[in-house]
Design a protein around this motif. Structure first.
Motif: not given
Ligand code: FES
Length: 357
Positions: A29-53
């Motif tokens: 959806p417009s304005g959503q990040t790749v990670l936000e959307s991937a997680l919303a679709h249960n894709v096991p995308f590696p992530h941690n801080c979610t703020v770019g650090t």
């Protein structure tokens, strides 16, 4: 006209994103990040801080363009940017189709789960690093080098801490972390003042893809501050598994008072198969002290740690503050080590997050 205005003001139609190697495809959806959307679709995308650090969501842009919410260059190295890497948590798709590729770890990592736990012991290792033991509600299986998200009831953001011991095949019910105090940091202030004793912690683990790759090539480990924890876990596990490869371990600290776990490192060195160099490096030790070891920035000693090495064959494992990791990547790539052979875990703490948001 309506759709034009929507697009103009940021309400454009959803973009499609494909995440490799998972084969996942979904609309963002417009304005959503790749990670936000991937997680919303249960894709096991590696992530941690979610703020770019932290760099955990680093992925390669295969096609399409993305808009960076915060500059990727804050976390990614120049070489990674040139190779097309992005941070999925800061990337908003701009084209109809965007394809990103997450590094394939080549091994099955244990699925992460939620645990609860209590701090059962805390031991000061230096004036600002403490080893904390957490008793969990059940055994946890992890791969050496991985980390946990730890949340306490009164602190909004979970903090991530690497496991500081080699894993146990049957799982560990008591896990150790090495935690550095961040002045003004809610979690560590509470920890160091003893306010977390007896408090129920929520733990999500195991997470991360910082682990030893199977190889016979030489390896160099560079640690700074509490970044030694996952490398201790990796090295002790490798030693126990009789891994045989040439190895150099550089440990950077400010003064002798900031060095810790030296006995563990020397034990690893003594029992290592294939030859292991251990080099502590101090950046701010008083000139008049009795220190006769290396002085300067730890990354200045990378090249001499593996003399005569073919650096195109060396694997790098880097863990510590972002500046140290970036500098080490620069040195290693300058020596000829490929980006794909450099694995790192940037230790971002509350001060880095505060600077970013
Ligand atoms: S999750 Fe994207 S940089 Fe940390």
């Amino acid at each position: 006209m309506a759709s034009f205005l929507k697009g103009f003001f940021g309400g454009a139609a959803a973009r499609r994103v494909e995440v490799r190697p998972f084969g996942a495809c979904f609309d963002v959806p417009s304005g959503q990040t790749v990670l936000e959307s991937a997680l919303a679709h249960n894709v096991p995308f590696p992530h941690n801080c979610t703020v770019g650090t932290c760099g955990s969501c680093k992925s390669r842009l295969v096609c399409g363009r993305v808009k960076a919410i915060t500059d990727f260059g804050y976390t990614l190295s120049r070489q990674e940017l040139e190779a097309g890497y992005i941070l999925a948590c800061q990337a908003v798709p701009r084209d109809e189709l965007t394809v990103v590729e997450v590094e394939s770890t080549g091994r099955d990592l244990p699925a992460h789960e939620r645990f609860t736990g209590n701090i059962s012991a805390a031991e000061a290792l230096t004036h600002d690093i403490v080893r904390v033991t957490v008793e969990l509600d059940r055994p946890l299986r992890y791969v050496a080098g991985q980390y946990a998200n730890v949340r306490s009831p009164n602190v909004v953001r979970p903090r991530c801490y690497s496991f500081a011991d080699a894993p146990d095949r049957n799982g560990r019910k008591a896990v150790n972390f090495m935690i550095r105090r961040v002045p003004g940091g809610g979690f560590t202030d509470a920890l160091f003042s003893g306010r977390l004793e007896g408090v129920r912690l929520e733990i999500e683990a195991p997470l991360g893809s910082f682990f030893l790759r199977t190889s016979a090539h030489p390896m160099i480990c560079v640690a700074g501050g509490s970044g030694l924890a996952p490398l201790l876990s990796i090295l002790e596990d490798a030693r126990r598994m009789n891994v045989r490869r040439r190895c150099a371990v550089l440990f950077g600290a400010r003064t002798t008072g900031d060095l810790y776990a030296l006995d563990r490192l020397r034990d690893i060195q003594a029992a290592w198969l294939g030859g292991c160099e251990f080099i502590p490096v101090l950046s701010a030790e008083p000139a008049q002290s009795g220190w006769t070891g290396c002085r300067g920035m730890v990354t200045e000693f990378v090249a001499s740690a593996l003399p005569d090495a073919d650096w195109s064959q060396v694997e790098g494992y880097l863990c510590g503050p972002p500046g140290m990791v970036d500098a080490a990547i620069d040195v290693l790539t300058g020596l000829g080590t490929g980006l794909g052979s450099i694995h790192y875990d940037k230790f971002t703490d509350e001060s880095h997050v505060a600077a970013q948001i």
